[in-house]
Design a protein around this motif. Structure first.
Motif, PDB file in Angstrom:
ATOM      1  N   MET A  61     -55.651  42.321  85.207  1.00  0.00           N
ATOM      2  CA  MET A  61     -55.018  43.235  86.158  1.00  0.00           C
ATOM      3  C   MET A  61     -55.626  43.077  87.545  1.00  0.00           C
ATOM      4  O   MET A  61     -54.919  42.995  88.558  1.00  0.00           O
ATOM      5  CB  MET A  61     -55.183  44.684  85.691  1.00  0.00           C
ATOM      6  CG  MET A  61     -54.390  45.054  84.459  1.00  0.00           C
ATOM      7  SD  MET A  61     -54.767  46.737  83.869  1.00  0.00           S
ATOM      8  CE  MET A  61     -54.087  47.730  85.201  1.00  0.00           C
TER       9      MET A  61
ATOM     10  N   TYR B  19     -49.180  47.004  86.101  1.00  0.00           N
ATOM     11  CA  TYR B  19     -49.322  46.086  84.967  1.00  0.00           C
ATOM     12  C   TYR B  19     -48.405  46.532  83.844  1.00  0.00           C
ATOM     13  O   TYR B  19     -48.298  47.725  83.552  1.00  0.00           O
ATOM     14  CB  TYR B  19     -50.777  46.080  84.484  1.00  0.00           C
ATOM     15  CG  TYR B  19     -51.160  44.854  83.690  1.00  0.00           C
ATOM     16  CD1 TYR B  19     -51.401  43.638  84.340  1.00  0.00           C
ATOM     17  CD2 TYR B  19     -51.304  44.903  82.308  1.00  0.00           C
ATOM     18  CE1 TYR B  19     -51.768  42.500  83.627  1.00  0.00           C
ATOM     19  CE2 TYR B  19     -51.674  43.770  81.582  1.00  0.00           C
ATOM     20  CZ  TYR B  19     -51.901  42.575  82.248  1.00  0.00           C
ATOM     21  OH  TYR B  19     -52.265  41.452  81.539  1.00  0.00           O
TER      22      TYR B  19
ATOM     23  N   PHE C 192     -48.745  37.785  84.222  1.00  0.00           N
ATOM     24  CA  PHE C 192     -49.713  38.444  83.339  1.00  0.00           C
ATOM     25  C   PHE C 192     -49.795  37.705  82.009  1.00  0.00           C
ATOM     26  O   PHE C 192     -48.921  36.903  81.661  1.00  0.00           O
ATOM     27  CB  PHE C 192     -49.306  39.902  83.097  1.00  0.00           C
ATOM     28  CG  PHE C 192     -47.923  40.059  82.534  1.00  0.00           C
ATOM     29  CD1 PHE C 192     -47.688  40.033  81.164  1.00  0.00           C
ATOM     30  CD2 PHE C 192     -46.836  40.240  83.393  1.00  0.00           C
ATOM     31  CE1 PHE C 192     -46.410  40.166  80.651  1.00  0.00           C
ATOM     32  CE2 PHE C 192     -45.547  40.376  82.880  1.00  0.00           C
ATOM     33  CZ  PHE C 192     -45.330  40.337  81.510  1.00  0.00           C
TER      34      PHE C 192
END
Length: 482
Positions: A277, A397, A438
């Protein structure tokens, strides 16, 4: 009505008289101790601390010298010039204490008074400006012996004034100074008690102590991070910070004119998701706003509310979390800010550059929940206005729900669908931004699950945290690891 106001003024007068008497009792106790002897050097708000000792009587038994080098040329001639040209700095305070203690040692013959314990008290402050835009701040400290011919100890603190009047600030500083000197000699064996009594005859809306450091043989067992935690826990400071080396640092210096990326979490322990993150959001934050990394501060925040989640503030648990983050090279902030907008307001006080938050989907949903703003007169709208008013950016996130669906800011559900237009407005303004690239495989990693694996002796927990974190947990038996 007239009788009411007369009675109120009488009560105020009685309180002031009581405070003066209490301060006089402290200063007189020191003055009558024939073994306590030292000097006062005060710059920026009069000689308010020394004045209390002079007024109490028998000051010649305590005061070797009291001075104020108000003229900058005089001050520079005595304490030398600061590289940055400033006068209200920690470095300036240390120079003042070094100089004054050296003079005590050079000019006073210990043979004549073998039982004396020496001290030097100093402060360098800036009170409120004429426009009342900047309320002022200062550094205050004392270097002292706690036994004859012993090594010197030191207590250094930074204060933020909250009052809107110069005379009130001067009186507040004088009271604080008396409390500090008294504490140094009569409460040094219990630093928490000493800190608590720094606010004797003062209210917390008069000043904030946002940094304190103890050093010297009398404080060899003191962990200054716990002293900082004590400040926040007792409402004496809104927030305190620790550098990657674990030392207390001044928030104002860390945040001043910096772009700021803030990550809030429990970090119990730090996971690979936390780091993912941080890295991804930082890269997007810098690229989107064309910012330089060297001009950007990344802060990992643990709120007091989070520390209390275990039922109380576990000091060792707090140190464990801070140690892990600092070992990874991060700056840690402990705060009293339950609401995000308070954290943003706090940062904005020191820096008017770009500010961003990095959070997960659950936290974003909570930001748009009206129940968190019930204490504001303007409710949710006031809270959101304060949060986003400085052009704040929120990097989000994704979250993996129970149906194995990836939830982002695009497909998440709010508690109240009526707020969707407001939410969409901030999305359109590019103030709510999804974190890209991510690691999808890590979306099932949560701190509480890592702790559960550790409890069950499931060695796969080590893959869920950075290597250095796993090593420290095993080596130091953190979080009840066996």
């Amino acid at each position: 009505m007239n009788n009411f106001f007369a009675e109120d003024l009488t009560l105020q007068g009685d309180r002031v008289t009581e405070q003066k008497q209490a301060l006089s009792d402290k200063t007189l106790k020191i003055n009558l101790n024939k073994n306590i002897y030292g000097s006062f050097a005060e710059i920026g708000a009069g000689q308010e601390t020394a004045r209390h000792f002079f007024r109490a009587g028998a000051a010649s038994r305590t005061i070797a010298k009291a001075m104020s080098a108000y003229d900058k040329q005089f001050s520079d001639a005595i304490y030398t010039v600061e590289p940055d040209g400033r006068y209200v700095t920690e470095n300036r305070l240390h120079k003042m204490l070094n100089h004054e203690v050296r003079l005590l040692e050079e000019r006073l013959d210990e043979a004549d008074n073998p039982n004396r314990i020496y001290f030097s008290y100093a402060n360098t402050v800036a009170t409120i400006d004429f426009a009342k835009k900047f309320k002022g701040h200062g550094w205050v400290g004392i270097r002292f012996q706690n036994e004859p011919k012993g090594a010197f100890n030191e207590i250094i603190l930074h204060i933020q004034f909250k009052e809107n009047d110069v005379l009130l600030q001067q009186r507040t500083l004088g009271t604080l100074g008396v409390n500090l000197i008294y504490g140094a000699f009569y409460q040094y064996h219990d630093p928490k008690k000493l800190i608590y009594h720094l606010y004797d005859h003062l209210d917390k809306d008069q000043l904030e102590i946002d940094t304190i450091n103890f050093s010297g043989p009398a404080f060899k067992e003191v962990d200054n991070r716990l002293m900082s935690l004590f400040l926040v826990k007792n409402g004496m400071a809104d927030a305190v910070m620790f550098a990657p080396n674990g030392k207390n640092i001044l928030p104002a210096n860390t945040l001043f004119r910096k772009n700021v990326l803030l990550l809030r979490g429990s970090f119990r322990p730090v996971t690979v998701v936390n780091i993912n993150m941080y890295q991804k959001s930082l890269n997007q934050f810098l690229a989107k706003n064309n910012l330089l990394l060297e001009n950007t501060a990344v802060i990992f925040e643990i709120t007091l509310n989070n520390l209390l989640a275990l039922g109380g503030v576990d000091e060792q648990d707090f140190l464990d979390r801070a140690d892990l983050l600092c070992a990874m090279g991060h700056t840690v902030m402990i705060s009293n800010f339950k609401e995000y907008f308070k954290a943003v307001d706090y940062i904005w006080n020191y820096s008017q550059e770009k500010i961003a938050l990095t959070i997960g989907i659950p936290s974003l949903i909570e930001i748009f929940d009206a129940k968190h703003y019930a204490n504001l007169s303007g409710g949710l709208f006031e809270g959101l206005g304060r949060l986003f008013k400085h052009g704040l950016e929120i990097y989000v996130y994704p979250f993996l729900n129970e149906e194995e669906q990836i939830i982002t800011s695009e497909n998440m559900d709010l508690h109240d669908d009526a707020l969707k237009p407001i939410y969409n407005y901030f999305k359109d303004q590019k103030q709510i931004i999804d974190i890209h690239n991510f690691e999808e495989k890590n979306l099932k990693i949560f701190s509480h699950k890592v702790l559960q694996k550790m409890k069950e002796n499931d060695e796969t927990w080590k893959a869920d945290v950075p290597q250095i974190v796993a090593e420290m947990i095993e080596e130091r038996k953190l979080f009840d690891h066996i």
